[in-house]
Enzyme design. Structure first.
Site, PDB file in Angstrom:
ATOM      1  CG  ASP A  75      -1.993  -1.007   1.219  1.00 43.43           C
ATOM      2  OD1 ASP A  75      -2.001  -1.841   0.297  1.00 43.43           O
ATOM      3  OD2 ASP A  75      -2.858  -0.973   2.127  1.00 43.43           O
ATOM      4  CG  HIS A 218       2.338   0.098   4.373  1.00 43.08           C
ATOM      5  ND1 HIS A 218       2.151  -0.859   5.346  1.00 43.08           N
ATOM      6  CD2 HIS A 218       1.158   0.737   4.235  1.00 43.08           C
ATOM      7  CE1 HIS A 218       0.898  -0.787   5.790  1.00 43.08           C
ATOM      8  NE2 HIS A 218       0.271   0.174   5.125  1.00 43.08           N
TER       9      HIS A 218
HETATM   10 NI    NI Z   1      -2.542   3.142   3.527  1.00 45.25          NI
END
Ligand code: NI
Length: 267
Positions: A75, A218
């Site tokens: 992400d 991430h």
């Molecule tokens: Ni996020």
């Protein structure tokens, strides 16, 4: 008589000298100086010309539904420093992943998105401004998602069907009314919290069976890049196929993402 003898002797002498000169003039071939001639080139044994390199077999990706599979998801990108490093690792290992990118980051850093598409990775939306979608009015929510889609299309990716809501926050509006498929995760590495590659590695490696899991990371931390460098080959050594979220849904859960559906996979 004396004169005749002289004449004969003179003739004999002359003949002898002439033959001497003749002999001297005709030297044997081997006696002719050869210094001026270039040396004979040495015989070089003829070498076999090197064989042309074998053409590299094109890699054909095949998903075996009978074998375990895992979906790695990233992400919050794209990130100018980390996205390409993660894509390098995936490419090296013929692995795919799903990247849920933030629209405004895509607008600022569109290049990695084109590469994701080229590699066969799945590009999902993580909204445009990374707001808690469950707190937005429906009109603002749709405007945010549409703005993100414009950035994706400009960067060379199709407008994503898959949306991962920031913070995983969904409500009755977000779940069924965006025309998109909302999807969360099942394994949270909390890489954003620890920023420690070894902690992320340890968490995944000690998780237990990972077949069918959707792992959340991430793509904006160097620590995550270092964790991925270890985890991608490790997961493959454990026998896991690294697939996209849509592939996992299709091959593991037997369904394709549908608009206005929420996929939590926590059941
Ligand atoms: Ni996020």
């Amino acid at each position: 008589m004396k004169r005749l003898i002289y004449l004969a002797l003179s003739l004999a002498l002359l003949f002898a000298c002439t033959s001497c000169v003749g002999k001297a003039a005709v030297l044997p071939a081997e006696a002719v100086p050869t210094a001026a001639q270039p040396p004979e080139p040495e015989e070089v044994p003829e070498e076999e010309p090197p064989a042309p390199p074998e053409p590299e077999e094109p890699y054909v990706r095949v998903i075996d539904p009978a074998k375990p599979m895992v979906a790695l998801t990233f992400d919050d990108g794209p990130d100018t420093a980390c996205s390409d490093q993660i894509l390098d690792i995936l490419e090296e290992h013929h692995a795919l992943a799903t990247l849920f990118e933030v629209g405004r980051n895509v607008a600022a850093c569109p290049e990695p998105v084109g590469r994701m598409v080229e590699l066969g990775c799945e590009v999902g939306s993580h909204s445009n401004a990374h707001k808690d979608l469950s707190k937005l009015r429906k009109s603002s929510l749709l405007r945010d998602l549409d703005t993100a889609d414009e950035a994706f299309v400009l960067a060379g990716a199709p407008a994503p069907l898959l949306v991962r809501p920031p913070y995983g926050a969904v409500n009755k509006t977000v779940k069924p009314a965006t025309g998109r498929a909302m999807v969360t995760w099942t394994v949270d590495t909390e890489d954003w919290r620890s920023r420690d590659a070894q902690k992320v590695i340890d968490y995944v490696q000690s998780y237990g069976a990972l077949d069918g899991e959707i792992i959340l990371m991430h793509s904006i931390y160097e620590s995550t890049v270092e964790a991925v460098r270890v985890l991608v080959p490790w997961l493959q050594e454990q026998g896991y196929q690294l697939v996209t979220v849509t592939e996992l849904m299709a091959y593991y859960y037997g369904e394709l993402p549908q608009p206005d559906h929420f996929y939590g996979y926590t059941y």
